[in-house]
Design a protein around this motif. Sequence first.
Motif, PDB file in Angstrom:
ATOM      1  N   MET A  46       7.169  35.628 128.229  1.00  0.00           N
ATOM      2  CA  MET A  46       8.394  36.417 128.030  1.00  0.00           C
ATOM      3  C   MET A  46       8.885  36.331 126.587  1.00  0.00           C
ATOM      4  SD  MET A  46      10.490  36.155 131.465  1.00  0.00           S
ATOM      5  CE  MET A  46       9.974  37.562 132.370  1.00  0.00           C
ATOM      6  N   CYS A  51      13.000  33.385 119.698  1.00  0.00           N
ATOM      7  CA  CYS A  51      14.268  32.846 119.186  1.00  0.00           C
ATOM      8  C   CYS A  51      14.403  31.341 119.401  1.00  0.00           C
ATOM      9  CB  CYS A  51      15.443  33.536 119.858  1.00  0.00           C
ATOM     10  SG  CYS A  51      15.433  35.326 119.654  1.00  0.00           S
ATOM     11  N   TYR A  69      15.437  30.251 115.947  1.00  0.00           N
ATOM     12  CA  TYR A  69      16.578  29.572 115.333  1.00  0.00           C
ATOM     13  C   TYR A  69      17.489  28.838 116.305  1.00  0.00           C
ATOM     14  CZ  TYR A  69      19.256  33.711 116.768  1.00  0.00           C
ATOM     15  OH  TYR A  69      19.857  34.708 117.494  1.00  0.00           O
TER      16      TYR A  69
HETATM   17  C1  HEC Z   1      16.483  37.539 120.763  1.00  0.00           C
HETATM   18  C2  HEC Z   1      16.640  36.126 120.727  1.00  0.00           C
HETATM   19  C3  HEC Z   1      16.479  35.352 122.026  1.00  0.00           C
HETATM   20  C4  HEC Z   1      15.470  35.410 122.952  1.00  0.00           C
HETATM   21  C5  HEC Z   1      14.229  36.267 122.928  1.00  0.00           C
HETATM   22  C6  HEC Z   1      15.798  34.431 123.974  1.00  0.00           C
HETATM   23  N1  HEC Z   1      16.966  33.790 123.655  1.00  0.00           N
HETATM   24 FE1  HEC Z   1      17.798  32.236 124.656  1.00  0.00          FE
HETATM   25  N2  HEC Z   1      19.331  32.203 123.332  1.00  0.00           N
HETATM   26  C7  HEC Z   1      19.437  33.000 122.208  1.00  0.00           C
HETATM   27  C8  HEC Z   1      20.644  32.666 121.492  1.00  0.00           C
HETATM   28  C9  HEC Z   1      21.128  33.317 120.219  1.00  0.00           C
HETATM   29  C10 HEC Z   1      21.253  31.625 122.202  1.00  0.00           C
HETATM   30  C11 HEC Z   1      22.559  30.908 121.843  1.00  0.00           C
HETATM   31  C12 HEC Z   1      23.726  31.674 122.385  1.00  0.00           C
HETATM   32  C13 HEC Z   1      23.857  31.478 123.863  1.00  0.00           C
HETATM   33  O1  HEC Z   1      24.129  30.339 124.292  1.00  0.00           O
HETATM   34  O2  HEC Z   1      23.657  32.458 124.595  1.00  0.00           O
HETATM   35  C14 HEC Z   1      20.406  31.345 123.369  1.00  0.00           C
HETATM   36  C15 HEC Z   1      20.654  30.377 124.304  1.00  0.00           C
HETATM   37  C16 HEC Z   1      19.778  29.992 125.310  1.00  0.00           C
HETATM   38  C17 HEC Z   1      19.979  28.888 126.211  1.00  0.00           C
HETATM   39  C18 HEC Z   1      21.192  27.947 126.214  1.00  0.00           C
HETATM   40  C19 HEC Z   1      21.037  26.897 125.164  1.00  0.00           C
HETATM   41  C20 HEC Z   1      22.186  25.913 125.123  1.00  0.00           C
HETATM   42  O3  HEC Z   1      22.028  24.883 124.449  1.00  0.00           O
HETATM   43  O4  HEC Z   1      23.229  26.155 125.744  1.00  0.00           O
HETATM   44  C21 HEC Z   1      18.905  28.833 127.057  1.00  0.00           C
HETATM   45  C22 HEC Z   1      18.624  27.819 128.152  1.00  0.00           C
HETATM   46  C23 HEC Z   1      18.030  29.928 126.678  1.00  0.00           C
HETATM   47  N3  HEC Z   1      18.600  30.608 125.611  1.00  0.00           N
HETATM   48  C24 HEC Z   1      16.836  30.230 127.302  1.00  0.00           C
HETATM   49  C25 HEC Z   1      16.052  31.334 126.987  1.00  0.00           C
HETATM   50  C26 HEC Z   1      14.878  31.728 127.733  1.00  0.00           C
HETATM   51  C27 HEC Z   1      14.352  30.998 128.955  1.00  0.00           C
HETATM   52  C28 HEC Z   1      14.401  32.858 127.137  1.00  0.00           C
HETATM   53  C29 HEC Z   1      13.232  33.698 127.560  1.00  0.00           C
HETATM   54  C30 HEC Z   1      13.243  34.187 128.914  1.00  0.00           C
HETATM   55  C31 HEC Z   1      15.248  33.146 125.990  1.00  0.00           C
HETATM   56  N4  HEC Z   1      16.249  32.220 125.954  1.00  0.00           N
HETATM   57  C32 HEC Z   1      15.041  34.192 125.096  1.00  0.00           C
HETATM   58  C33 HEC Z   1      18.559  33.959 121.799  1.00  0.00           C
HETATM   59  C34 HEC Z   1      17.414  34.332 122.475  1.00  0.00           C
END
Ligand code: HEC
Length: 151
Positions: A46, A51, A69
């Motif tokens: 996925m 990120c 990041y």
């Molecule tokens: C386009 C960028 C992007 C992608 C692709 C992405 N994320 Fe994120 N994710 C972020 C950002 C920015 C944050 C921080 C903001 C927030 O908490 O939502 C985050 C936060 C999170 C957090 C919480 C982290 C915390 O410390 O609270 C989790 C767990 C997470 N992502 C899981 C995933 C998973 C699993 C996938 C794939 C299915 C995914 N992310 C794909 C940008 C992304």
Amino acid sequence: MPRTSLPVMMAALLMLSACDRDMMSEVGFRLPEGDAVAGRESFLYMQCNQCHTVYGEDLPAIPFEEPPYVTLGGPVTKVKTYGELITAIINPSHELAEGYAEEQVSQDGESNMYVYNRYMTVQELIDIVMFLQPHYDVVVPEYHYRVYPRR
Ligand code: HEC
């Protein structure tokens, strides 16, 4: 028209709101156990690594994309519960990750993370959470007390 006294109305309103809260309660919510190895595969499939880095995991970079990041896992001062991780994935704007400037991870209060809810299966979700959770390392925060008066 019969007059309803204010206290009776207030009590009725309170009961209604209590009811509402109970209906939306997450008590009793439990997903079956996931598979961490499959979760790692889904995470890469996925492209969550676009990120995210995962603390202690050596994940491949995605060609032609900016480097990830937001680090998932690592030392945290508070337990990342199963429920919090699931919420972070299916409702990313509910609570933004700590330790980042708001403008770095969100726009107008909305997380920069994609919402996968229409594409991710429940099985993928529970596997991914199973993969991620052991990477969180709860540490006791260190407090530095200043002793007064200082000489
Ligand atoms: C386009 C960028 C992007 C992608 C692709 C992405 N994320 Fe994120 N994710 C972020 C950002 C920015 C944050 C921080 C903001 C927030 O908490 O939502 C985050 C936060 C999170 C957090 C919480 C982290 C915390 O410390 O609270 C989790 C767990 C997470 N992502 C899981 C995933 C998973 C699993 C996938 C794939 C299915 C995914 N992310 C794909 C940008 C992304």
